[in-house]
Design an enzyme around this catalytic site. Structure first.
Site, PDB file in Angstrom:
ATOM      1  N   SER A 290      46.303  69.968 -14.486  1.00 17.45           N
ATOM      2  CA  SER A 290      47.728  69.598 -14.499  1.00 17.45           C
ATOM      3  C   SER A 290      48.197  69.503 -15.937  1.00 17.45           C
ATOM      4  O   SER A 290      47.389  69.378 -16.855  1.00 17.45           O
ATOM      5  CB  SER A 290      47.920  68.245 -13.830  1.00 17.45           C
ATOM      6  OG  SER A 290      47.518  67.203 -14.715  1.00 17.45           O
ATOM      7  N   ASP A 291      49.505  69.514 -16.143  1.00 20.90           N
ATOM      8  CA  ASP A 291      50.007  69.145 -17.457  1.00 20.90           C
ATOM      9  C   ASP A 291      49.943  67.606 -17.554  1.00 20.90           C
ATOM     10  O   ASP A 291      49.654  66.912 -16.574  1.00 20.90           O
ATOM     11  CB  ASP A 291      51.423  69.680 -17.685  1.00 20.90           C
ATOM     12  CG  ASP A 291      51.727  69.773 -19.180  1.00 20.90           C
ATOM     13  OD1 ASP A 291      50.987  69.165 -19.983  1.00 20.90           O
ATOM     14  OD2 ASP A 291      52.706  70.442 -19.559  1.00 20.90           O
ATOM     15  N   TYR A 292      50.234  67.131 -18.732  1.00 22.23           N
ATOM     16  CA  TYR A 292      50.056  65.719 -19.086  1.00 22.23           C
ATOM     17  C   TYR A 292      50.789  64.792 -18.102  1.00 22.23           C
ATOM     18  O   TYR A 292      52.024  64.766 -18.057  1.00 22.23           O
ATOM     19  CB  TYR A 292      50.596  65.511 -20.499  1.00 22.23           C
ATOM     20  CG  TYR A 292      50.152  64.255 -21.177  1.00 22.23           C
ATOM     21  CD1 TYR A 292      49.121  64.274 -22.107  1.00 22.23           C
ATOM     22  CD2 TYR A 292      50.771  63.045 -20.896  1.00 22.23           C
ATOM     23  CE1 TYR A 292      48.709  63.114 -22.738  1.00 22.23           C
ATOM     24  CE2 TYR A 292      50.366  61.881 -21.515  1.00 22.23           C
ATOM     25  CZ  TYR A 292      49.332  61.927 -22.441  1.00 22.23           C
ATOM     26  OH  TYR A 292      48.938  60.771 -23.069  1.00 22.23           O
TER      27      TYR A 292
ATOM     28  N   ALA B 243      51.346  65.017 -15.091  1.00 28.34           N
ATOM     29  CA  ALA B 243      52.233  65.679 -14.127  1.00 28.34           C
ATOM     30  C   ALA B 243      51.954  65.253 -12.695  1.00 28.34           C
ATOM     31  O   ALA B 243      52.851  65.288 -11.851  1.00 28.34           O
ATOM     32  CB  ALA B 243      52.109  67.194 -14.253  1.00 28.34           C
TER      33      ALA B 243
END
Ligand code: BGC
Length: 758
Positions: free
Chosen positions: A283-285, A287
């Site tokens: 995932s992104d940070y 997210a």
């Protein structure tokens, strides 16, 4: 590493050596056995990616993070620099956790490491995939020498909206060019062998469509038809997958209402089932947790369930996936689903060679040998030269001779911290030259005099400036503004030529750096206007991480060089182009609008039923009535210190069957006085198809270097793939009919021929 893990690994490798198992079978057998050993908690631990957090604030082994790692609750750590730190933490994982599974170490190695290359947008302006691959290869070489084996790059988000600050991190607006750059980066990072200690695993991001947020505002929603996705926004990610990228990062945005991070269509149906992606998705940070804000989950646990079921494997910092035990207990997820995610992470570690040697990237002698070396810096300088785009050069003012008096004026003229550009996590700014230092070095031993005055701050409002510089690279000058201004005017009066070092600070582009005003910041604008009244030749060396509005500059200045943020060697590269030691070859990969109200903008647009031709507006046609509708500088544009002549293109045949190859040839001659590189661009237009197609689409280019008076023939092979598109049923298809083939210097300056596909 734990003895049992070593025995297991050796047994599997041995069997592979004795050919009872293929390497792939040996890997799967090893991972099967490991998974059998693991508790559910340990499996969930592998899905946890933590940031360096407290590891660097004290003794690494005594940190809270180390405690979690010891319990088997962490799969990877990111943005931790230096072999010492990585080794210490890896030791906790392999010697002090129950199973001794090594950690993966990631970082945002976006455009180089300590040797910093141009920001990705500038890199793409080289139109040179080899140069782009070099940037990635050197980034990998340096990062792996510091313990890192996984990079959160390439970012391949197509963007049509310069308000979005992250346009700096991608390859601009075009899917064809973006796909070439994506491929080059993945190959540069990963090399031929992921297990080589000088290559690293790439992570293509931000999947997907993150570059098309409503209003150009970061993190905002994306609403888009599948037809548009397939033809314009997805090809870059797909190119990275086809090139064998090891990992994918899910994006922050929603797509048609569903957050990417919990989007099963995106992460499973498209990515794995349709494209055949075999790696893992991170995932992104935060997210996963942010899906609560999106309003699709009521709790972190719900968000974790959504993400896992969608196909997410690793959770960056939010604890959504690692905290899934209750969901297993209440039956919302199965152990099989956890196993699938865990397996993909173990496979990546296996491919990186971490099971055979967890300290593979921890050779402390390499820093001295591999990081910020003269060779790496020389390569970065060469790439930086190619990334500069010459936008204007009245009366051949450039290149400048190295004599007379030059006045360098502007707040960006002498700031080392501004050179590297956004997302330079590993940069050591004090090692880099400021522009002033670069110019001074270039002029050494000549009779030229270089004067310097800052002249003004970035902008009048100190608070806005602090925000613009992200608080990181403070460059605010507390002197009396009038005193600064007068000093600049005094110096300019003494000069033969004024060089303006103006534009954006490096942190005005990049994540969460969105702006609606894309004109020169006020204090710089006013000083520039006043300097223009002196009537001296003025050259703008323009720093920016995005296309900006340069109307006034184009009308009043004699020369404009788009210098973006060129990295650690940027100052020397600018001097090289300014004084003609390198003849500029960079071309825009994103259109420069005339007004922010034109955004989003792309040269690659549909025709509409009421098209507008050229610059003029026309009532009841698709245009704005209060601005010239074309961009100020079009896609593909860039000047050089010579002129190229194109002869009329010829075709090997004008009618082709879908399986044929047709050849388009054009003779290009350098009719100027300097050797230079031309980027010959091929655009197509599908005149009649079942779904509307853009008026122009880039489908090829070639670079040729020509001596004065030299002519070369450039040949493009026109095949099905050059002409095809995803039709309304999302099938890659070539429909019969008339096509225009356009070849030329940029998207506006082309010669057109016509063919028919039967
Ligand atoms: C960015 C990513 C980056 C990640 C880790 C996020 O905020 O969107 O591009 O890789 O942070 O630093």
């Amino acid at each position: 590493m734990k003895k049992s893990l070593i025995i297991l690994f050796c047994a599997c490798s041995l069997m592979a050596c004795h050919r009872t198992l293929s390497p792939e079978q040996a890997k799967q057998q090893f991972i099967d056995s490991l998974l059998r050993e693991m508790t559910v908690e340990e499996k969930l631990g592998q899905l946890n990616l933590i940031s360096r957090g407290d590891i660097t604030t004290g003794k690494p082994r005594e940190s809270q993070s180390a405690a979690l790692i010891r319990e088997g609750k962490v799969g990877g750590v990111f943005n931790l620099k230096y072999v010492y730190n990585v080794r210490e933490i890896q030791r906790v994982a392999v010697e002090e956790s129950r199973l001794g599974i090594p950690l993966i170490f990631g970082m945002d190695v976006i455009h180089g490491y300590e040797t910093v290359f141009p920001i990705p947008l500038a890199l793409s302006c080289t139109w040179n995939p080899e140069a782009v691959a070099t940037a990635a290869r050197i980034g990998a070489k340096e990062a792996t020498a510091d313990g890192i084996c996984w990079t959160f790059s390439p970012m391949v988000d197509i963007c049509h909206d310069a308000r979005w600050g992250r346009i700096a991190e991608g390859a601009g607006e075009d899917p064809y060019l973006g796909a070439e750059m994506a491929r080059a980066m993945v190959c540069g990072y990963q090399g031929a062998d992921l297990g080589d200690s000088a290559t690293m695993m790439a992570c293509v991001k931000h999947f997907g469509l993150y570059g098309a947020p409503d209003g150009g505002r970061d993190y905002n929603s994306v609403d888009m038809s599948r037809y548009r996705m397939y033809n314009e926004y997805l090809p870059t990610y797909k190119a990275a997958v086809d090139a064998g990228v090891g990992s994918v990062m899910s994006s922050f945005n929603t797509i048609n209402g569903i957050p990417s991070t919990g989007n099963r269509w995106l992460l499973t149906d498209l990515l794995r089932d349709e494209w055949g992606f075999r790696g893992f998705v991170v995932s992104d940070y935060n997210a996963v947790e942010e899906m609560i804000n999106h309003g699709v989950a009521d709790s972190l646990l719900d968000a974790g369930v959504l993400a896992l079921k969608a196909g997410l494997d690793m959770d960056m910092v939010s604890d959504g996936l690692p905290g899934l035990l209750p969901a297993l207990q209440d039956g919302r997820i199965t152990e099989k689903e956890i196993d699938a995610a865990c397996r993909r992470i173990l496979e990546a570690k296996y491919d990186l060679g971490l099971f055979s040697d967890p300290y593979r990237y921890c050779d402390s002698t390499r820093r001295e040998r591999d990081i910020f070396t003269p060779e790496n810096r020389q390569l970065a300088r060469k790439v930086a030269q190619q990334a500069i785009v010459l936008l204007k050069n009245d009366n051949d003012l450039l290149p400048l001779a190295k004599h007379g008096t030059l006045a360098l004026i502007g707040p960006l003229g002498d700031v080392k911290t501004n050179m590297a550009g956004t997302w330079s996590v590993a940069a050591v700014h004090q090692q880099y030259k400021s522009l002033r230092e670069g110019l001074a070095d270039a002029l050494q031993g000549t009779d030229a005099t270089l004067l310097y005055a800052k002249g003004c701050n970035l902008m009048y409002d100190a608070e806005a400036e602090h925000r613009a510089a992200s608080g990181k690279h403070a460059m605010r000058d507390d002197r009396d503004p009038k005193q600064m201004h007068d000093e600049a005017i005094r110096m300019a009066r003494q000069a033969d030529i004024i060089l303006l070092a103006m534009g954006e600070a490096s942190e005005m582009s990049g994540e969460a750096s969105c702006y609606v005003n894309l004109e020169m910041p006020d204090a710089q604008r006013d000083l520039m206007h006043e300097l223009a009244t002196l009537g001296k030749p003025m050259v703008l060396l323009h720093f920016a991480g995005r296309p900006t509005i340069l109307n006034w500059e184009n009308d009043h200045l004699h020369a404009i060089m788009e210098t973006w943020f060129l990295g650690s060697e940027g100052a020397d590269a600018i001097a090289d182009v300014l004084f003609g030691d390198y003849v500029p070859s960079g071309r825009l990969t994103t259109s420069f609008p005339r007004h922010v109200g034109q955004l989003p903008f792309s040269y690659r647009h549909m025709n509409t039923g009421r098209p507008v031709e050229g610059d003029d507006f026309d009532q009841y046609s698709s245009c704005y009535l209060d601005v010239v509708n074309t961009p100020l500088f079009p896609f593909g544009y860039g000047l050089t210190y010579t002129t190229f002549r194109y002869d009329e293109p010829t075709l090997s045949q004008t009618v082709m069957q879908t399986g044929d190859t047709l050849y388009l040839r054009v003779q290009v001659t350098n009719v100027g006085r300097r050797a230079a590189t031309e980027t010959v661009q091929l655009y197509i237009r599908d005149m009649v198809s079942t779904a509307a197609r853009p008026t122009q689409e880039l489908r090829g280019w070639q670079q040729v270097t020509l001596q004065p008076d030299e002519t070369k023939e450039v040949t493009f092979a026109i095949t099905k793939d050059v002409l095809a598109y995803y039709n309304a049923q999302l099938r890659w298809t070539l429909e019969p009919g008339k096509f225009l083939l356009m070849v030329g210097h940029d998207s506006r300056h082309v010669q057109t021929t016509e063919i028919e596909v039967r």
